[in-house]
Design a protein around this motif. Structure first.
Motif, PDB file in Angstrom:
ATOM      1  N   THR A  24      49.743  29.607  34.805  1.00 54.43           N
ATOM      2  CA  THR A  24      48.903  28.452  34.499  1.00 54.43           C
ATOM      3  C   THR A  24      47.436  28.703  34.839  1.00 54.43           C
ATOM      4  OG1 THR A  24      49.479  27.496  36.655  1.00 54.43           O
ATOM      5  CG2 THR A  24      50.778  26.797  34.765  1.00 54.43           C
ATOM      6  N   GLU A  25      47.178  29.267  36.000  1.00 62.33           N
ATOM      7  CA  GLU A  25      45.790  29.534  36.360  1.00 62.33           C
ATOM      8  C   GLU A  25      45.267  30.791  35.668  1.00 62.33           C
ATOM      9  OE1 GLU A  25      43.957  27.482  37.597  1.00 62.33           O
ATOM     10  OE2 GLU A  25      45.150  26.137  38.851  1.00 62.33           O
ATOM     11  N   GLY A  26      46.148  31.759  35.438  1.00 62.47           N
ATOM     12  CA  GLY A  26      45.732  32.935  34.680  1.00 62.47           C
ATOM     13  C   GLY A  26      45.336  32.561  33.264  1.00 62.47           C
ATOM     14  N   TRP A  27      46.120  31.651  32.655  1.00 64.47           N
ATOM     15  CA  TRP A  27      45.768  31.195  31.314  1.00 64.47           C
ATOM     16  C   TRP A  27      44.422  30.467  31.324  1.00 64.47           C
ATOM     17  CZ3 TRP A  27      46.423  31.712  26.327  1.00 64.47           C
ATOM     18  CH2 TRP A  27      45.822  30.757  25.492  1.00 64.47           C
ATOM     19  N   ALA A  28      44.205  29.594  32.287  1.00 71.94           N
ATOM     20  CA  ALA A  28      42.957  28.826  32.320  1.00 71.94           C
ATOM     21  C   ALA A  28      41.751  29.747  32.492  1.00 71.94           C
ATOM     22  CB  ALA A  28      43.010  27.801  33.444  1.00 71.94           C
ATOM     23  N   LEU A  29      41.895  30.799  33.289  1.00 73.93           N
ATOM     24  CA  LEU A  29      40.794  31.741  33.464  1.00 73.93           C
ATOM     25  C   LEU A  29      40.578  32.563  32.195  1.00 73.93           C
ATOM     26  CD1 LEU A  29      38.705  32.680  35.464  1.00 73.93           C
ATOM     27  CD2 LEU A  29      40.370  34.309  36.390  1.00 73.93           C
ATOM     28  N   TYR A  30      41.675  32.952  31.562  1.00 77.52           N
ATOM     29  CA  TYR A  30      41.578  33.626  30.258  1.00 77.52           C
ATOM     30  C   TYR A  30      40.933  32.699  29.228  1.00 77.52           C
ATOM     31  CZ  TYR A  30      43.295  35.312  25.712  1.00 77.52           C
ATOM     32  OH  TYR A  30      43.397  35.720  24.400  1.00 77.52           O
ATOM     33  N   ALA A  84      46.428  34.172  42.151  1.00 77.65           N
ATOM     34  CA  ALA A  84      47.099  34.011  40.860  1.00 77.65           C
ATOM     35  C   ALA A  84      46.122  34.018  39.695  1.00 77.65           C
ATOM     36  CB  ALA A  84      47.890  32.703  40.864  1.00 77.65           C
ATOM     37  N   TYR A  85      44.904  33.551  39.891  1.00 78.38           N
ATOM     38  CA  TYR A  85      43.968  33.344  38.787  1.00 78.38           C
ATOM     39  C   TYR A  85      43.626  34.658  38.090  1.00 78.38           C
ATOM     40  CZ  TYR A  85      43.133  28.724  40.906  1.00 78.38           C
ATOM     41  OH  TYR A  85      43.277  27.456  41.406  1.00 78.38           O
ATOM     42  N   MET A  86      43.014  35.569  38.818  1.00 76.53           N
ATOM     43  CA  MET A  86      42.549  36.800  38.188  1.00 76.53           C
ATOM     44  C   MET A  86      43.708  37.732  37.837  1.00 76.53           C
ATOM     45  SD  MET A  86      40.087  38.529  36.889  1.00 76.53           S
ATOM     46  CE  MET A  86      38.585  37.688  37.406  1.00 76.53           C
ATOM     47  N   ILE A  87      44.740  37.770  38.670  1.00 77.74           N
ATOM     48  CA  ILE A  87      45.891  38.611  38.339  1.00 77.74           C
ATOM     49  C   ILE A  87      46.531  38.130  37.038  1.00 77.74           C
ATOM     50  CG2 ILE A  87      48.205  39.309  39.062  1.00 77.74           C
ATOM     51  CD1 ILE A  87      45.912  40.710  40.570  1.00 77.74           C
ATOM     52  N   GLY A  88      46.680  36.819  36.868  1.00 77.83           N
ATOM     53  CA  GLY A  88      47.237  36.292  35.626  1.00 77.83           C
ATOM     54  C   GLY A  88      46.325  36.525  34.444  1.00 77.83           C
ATOM     55  N   LYS A  89      45.031  36.322  34.629  1.00 75.00           N
ATOM     56  CA  LYS A  89      44.069  36.507  33.533  1.00 75.00           C
ATOM     57  C   LYS A  89      44.085  37.944  33.033  1.00 75.00           C
ATOM     58  CE  LYS A  89      39.662  37.479  32.002  1.00 75.00           C
ATOM     59  NZ  LYS A  89      38.964  38.768  31.954  1.00 75.00           N
ATOM     60  N   LEU A  90      44.131  38.911  33.941  1.00 78.42           N
ATOM     61  CA  LEU A  90      44.151  40.314  33.537  1.00 78.42           C
ATOM     62  C   LEU A  90      45.415  40.640  32.749  1.00 78.42           C
ATOM     63  CD1 LEU A  90      42.739  41.958  36.791  1.00 78.42           C
ATOM     64  CD2 LEU A  90      41.554  41.652  34.597  1.00 78.42           C
ATOM     65  N   LEU A 124      52.705  43.739  43.296  1.00 79.85           N
ATOM     66  CA  LEU A 124      51.468  44.300  43.810  1.00 79.85           C
ATOM     67  C   LEU A 124      51.356  44.047  45.315  1.00 79.85           C
ATOM     68  CD1 LEU A 124      49.009  43.098  41.018  1.00 79.85           C
ATOM     69  CD2 LEU A 124      49.672  45.474  41.469  1.00 79.85           C
ATOM     70  N   THR A 125      50.856  45.031  46.042  1.00 80.60           N
ATOM     71  CA  THR A 125      50.636  44.868  47.475  1.00 80.60           C
ATOM     72  C   THR A 125      49.287  44.200  47.715  1.00 80.60           C
ATOM     73  OG1 THR A 125      49.502  46.986  47.739  1.00 80.60           O
ATOM     74  CG2 THR A 125      51.917  46.998  47.882  1.00 80.60           C
ATOM     75  N   PRO A 126      49.091  43.626  48.905  1.00 83.50           N
ATOM     76  CA  PRO A 126      47.771  43.060  49.210  1.00 83.50           C
ATOM     77  C   PRO A 126      46.644  44.074  49.055  1.00 83.50           C
ATOM     78  CG  PRO A 126      49.380  42.245  50.775  1.00 83.50           C
ATOM     79  CD  PRO A 126      50.087  43.277  49.936  1.00 83.50           C
ATOM     80  N   GLN A 127      46.863  45.325  49.450  1.00 83.26           N
ATOM     81  CA  GLN A 127      45.800  46.313  49.316  1.00 83.26           C
ATOM     82  C   GLN A 127      45.485  46.599  47.855  1.00 83.26           C
ATOM     83  OE1 GLN A 127      43.939  47.812  52.004  1.00 83.26           O
ATOM     84  NE2 GLN A 127      42.682  48.114  50.170  1.00 83.26           N
ATOM     85  N   GLN A 128      46.514  46.683  47.014  1.00 82.62           N
ATOM     86  CA  GLN A 128      46.273  46.903  45.585  1.00 82.62           C
ATOM     87  C   GLN A 128      45.477  45.735  44.986  1.00 82.62           C
ATOM     88  OE1 GLN A 128      50.456  47.427  44.562  1.00 82.62           O
ATOM     89  NE2 GLN A 128      50.083  49.560  43.959  1.00 82.62           N
ATOM     90  N   ILE A 129      45.824  44.528  45.368  1.00 82.24           N
ATOM     91  CA  ILE A 129      45.103  43.355  44.861  1.00 82.24           C
ATOM     92  C   ILE A 129      43.668  43.359  45.375  1.00 82.24           C
ATOM     93  CG2 ILE A 129      45.009  40.841  45.001  1.00 82.24           C
ATOM     94  CD1 ILE A 129      48.096  40.884  44.995  1.00 82.24           C
ATOM     95  N   HIS A 130      43.482  43.699  46.623  1.00 79.67           N
ATOM     96  CA  HIS A 130      42.146  43.806  47.200  1.00 79.67           C
ATOM     97  C   HIS A 130      41.290  44.771  46.383  1.00 79.67           C
ATOM     98  CE1 HIS A 130      39.531  43.284  50.776  1.00 79.67           C
ATOM     99  NE2 HIS A 130      39.138  44.526  50.536  1.00 79.67           N
TER     100      HIS A 130
END
Length: 596
Positions: free
Chosen positions: A456-462, A540-546, A291-297
């Motif tokens: 790890t952070e995506g899992w914790a947010l999930y 990493a948090y929200m990208i992993g959670k999604l 993912l590019t920074p703009q896509q993540i934004h």
């Protein structure tokens, strides 16, 4: 946040500290057996090498053979490790993947990805040497290490004293690296350095016993005789006074006198030489995506709008008269939403953890055996430090711990506590990391909880979202707290990319996150300084959670009534932390196996 030693692991990655030059020797036997034995011999050699080369990391994972040492981070040592990492990468690639079992193929791929990461980071020596961060770095590294240093017997205390004696040399090496980075135009932002100074000042009491370095000497093992205990404590006072504190003061002088006058007002990577390329690398490494920074934004803006709508729905549910800003002010000032003091806050966290422990078996087929505790965060971390988790030792000798910031009890509303415990303890970080340490069929490096923040952070947010099925968020205010924390992670996607790719100022980032989420502005300022000094990590948090959301929904749609949420959760956890692309393949394979 996962673990107190993540800053150390970040330094480890930057330095390329997990490599070896031992030549690969393939014995004369069948190809499959030869490849398997060669791969695991490589893993074992690397694990032993890393314990000797980075003894602090060994201490965190429960290996105390080298507890009298500190890593050498001189330029010569780092250059040698970069060369070793390159050879290590070639050695792993020489083992044919097609001759390995599926599990070993994944291990080989992850091993190669890790070594390639070292190569990529080595291309930016000035950036990787800018190690002073809002959440820690050389300024807090020793105090953090001493919290997990064993002192049950006299030999262990002697190891500790040797380590304290080695700290001045280590600090001088750190200072040299910081000066080299500064000479190349890489100086941390002014507000980040101000936080570093606050952290240092909290450690610089004249009385050694009033510093965080005295902590291990308060808990010497009962088996140590009284006279020997007194002698060891005298030696500890002397080492802190004559070795540790002067080294910390040298770092403080560097920050205040040399770096602060040169520090930029804002820390956007767009203002550093090669900063755009460094940020692109950090985005890729931290999200394990393309993912590019703009896509993540744009993803952040989308998720933030969705969650803001749900937060406002809660506001209407409780029939609050007024706008969002007034509701947030009410939630953050009404005394009924706060505990009466630090110990009451700590007891509140522990009560939530106890409730969750009884409920998590409903969502998991197998749970880790390692226990965890809820403890007070050390005072030198400061009142604006976010709560964090520190995992158990691999050998089971130390429990996991969720560290609560009791100093900030006036800024920790009761309605935000449930989602935080779900993130840091169960079913979040503790469940995932402790489970990984107990996966005996995997090589050590996959069980160590090290490497892939998006997992790890995506899992914790999930895991926070699983609270609805575990009896949390029963009242609308706690539900608002959950949604607000989720929204704050979505806002991170916007402000991190805003700062480092789009050139946002610190003030613009603070204003955006505070206004869109309603999170306390003082806390937001600390977080923005964190993202400034540790670019990309917050993505990493929200990208992993999604991704976890997506894979669960995919499995449920594919399996219909045969879908078992308990087995799905163990399917995604029982390989240790993975890059998101590898996780996706693991889940697809699991779906296929369930169908057959």
């Amino acid at each position: 946040m996962m673990a107190m030693f993540l800053p150390l692991l970040s330094r480890l990655l930057r330095a390329g500290l997990l490599a070896t030059t031992v030549a690969l020797a393939v014995p004369a036997m069948s190809a499959d057996e030869a490849a398997t034995k060669a791969l695991h011999a490589l893993f074992d050699r690397q694990w032993q090498w890393s314990a000797e080369t980075f003894p602090e990391f060994a201490t965190y994972r429960g290996d105390h053979r080298f507890g009298d040492r500190l890593a050498d981070v001189s330029p010569e040592a780092l250059a040698a490790r970069d060369r070793m990492a390159a050879q290590f990468l070639a050695e792993a690639r020489a083992i044919p993947a097609e001759r390995l079992s599926p599990t070993d193929r994944v291990s080989r791929e992850m091993f190669i990805l890790t070594q390639q990461r070292f190569q990529d980071i080595a291309a930016f020596p000035a950036a990787r040497g800018m190690s002073l961060r809002a959440l820690g770095g050389p300024q807090t590294q020793l105090a953090e290490l001493l919290q997990v240093t064993p002192v049950a017997n006299a030999p262990q205390v002697q190891q500790l004293l040797s380590r304290l004696a080695a700290w001045p040399r280590r600090m001088d090496q750190e200072i040299a690296l910081l000066r080299a980075s500064a000479a190349a135009g890489w100086v941390p932002a002014r507000d980040v350095l101000q936080r570093v100074l606050v952290q240092l000042d909290a450690q610089l009491a004249d009385d050694p016993e009033k510093t965080p370095f005295w902590t291990p000497f308060r808990r010497l093992g009962s088996a140590i005789a009284a006279d020997e205990r007194a002698a060891l404590q005298r030696a500890g006072r002397e080492a802190i006074a004559t070795q540790v504190l002067p080294a910390q003061r040298r770092l403080r002088a560097l920050v205040a006198d040399e770096l602060m006058p040169r520090a930029p007002a804002d820390g956007s990577l767009t203002r550093y030489p090669g900063g755009d390329r460094w940020y692109a690398l950090q985005v890729r490494l931290n999200t394990t995506t393309e993912l590019t920074p703009q896509q993540i934004h744009d993803i952040g803006l989308r998720e933030l709008a969705r969650l803001r709508g749900e937060m406002e729905a809660v506001m209407h549910e409780v029939k609050f008269e007024g706008g969002f800003d007034r509701f947030v002010q009410h939630m953050n000032t009404d005394p009924r939403f706060f505990h009466t003091g630090p110990q009451a806050l700590l007891a509140g966290y522990r009560e939530i953890a106890k409730r969750l422990d009884a409920e998590v078996p409903r969502l998991f087929a197998e749970l880790p055996r390692a226990p965890y505790g809820v403890a007070e965060m050390p005072a030198h971390m400061g009142p604006n430090r976010a709560e964090y988790y520190n995992g158990p030792a691999l050998d089971g000798s130390r429990a996991g711990f969720f560290f609560a910031n009791t100093m900030a009890w006036r800024q920790r509303p009761i309605w935000g506590m449930e989602t935080l415990v779900a993130h840091e303890a169960m079913p979040g970080h503790h469940l995932q990391i402790a489970r990984a340490t107990e996966l005996r069929g995997l090589p050590h490096f996959r069980r160590s909880g090290f490497g892939y923040t998006a997992f790890t952070e995506g899992w914790a947010l999930y895991a926070e979202t699983l609270g609805f099925e575990l009896g949390l968020y029963a009242d609308p205010y706690s539900r608002f707290g959950h949604l607000q924390w989720q929204a704050f992670r979505a806002a991170r996607l916007v402000v991190d990319t805003g700062i480092h790719a789009l050139g946002w100022s610190r003030q613009r980032a603070v204003d955006f996150a505070a206004e869109r989420t309603g999170v306390n502005r003082d806390f937001v300022e600390g977080e923005i300084d964190r993202y400034t000094s540790q670019p990309g990590q917050a993505l990493a948090y929200m990208i992993g959670k999604l991704k976890f959301d997506e894979l669960r929904d995919r499995a449920r749609a594919a399996l219909g009534p045969r879908f078992d949420i308990r087995r799905f959760h163990n399917a995604v956890l029982d390989h240790g932390a993975l890059p998101l692309s590898v996780l996706e393949q693991v889940v697809d394979d699991w779906i296929a196996a369930q169908k057959s």
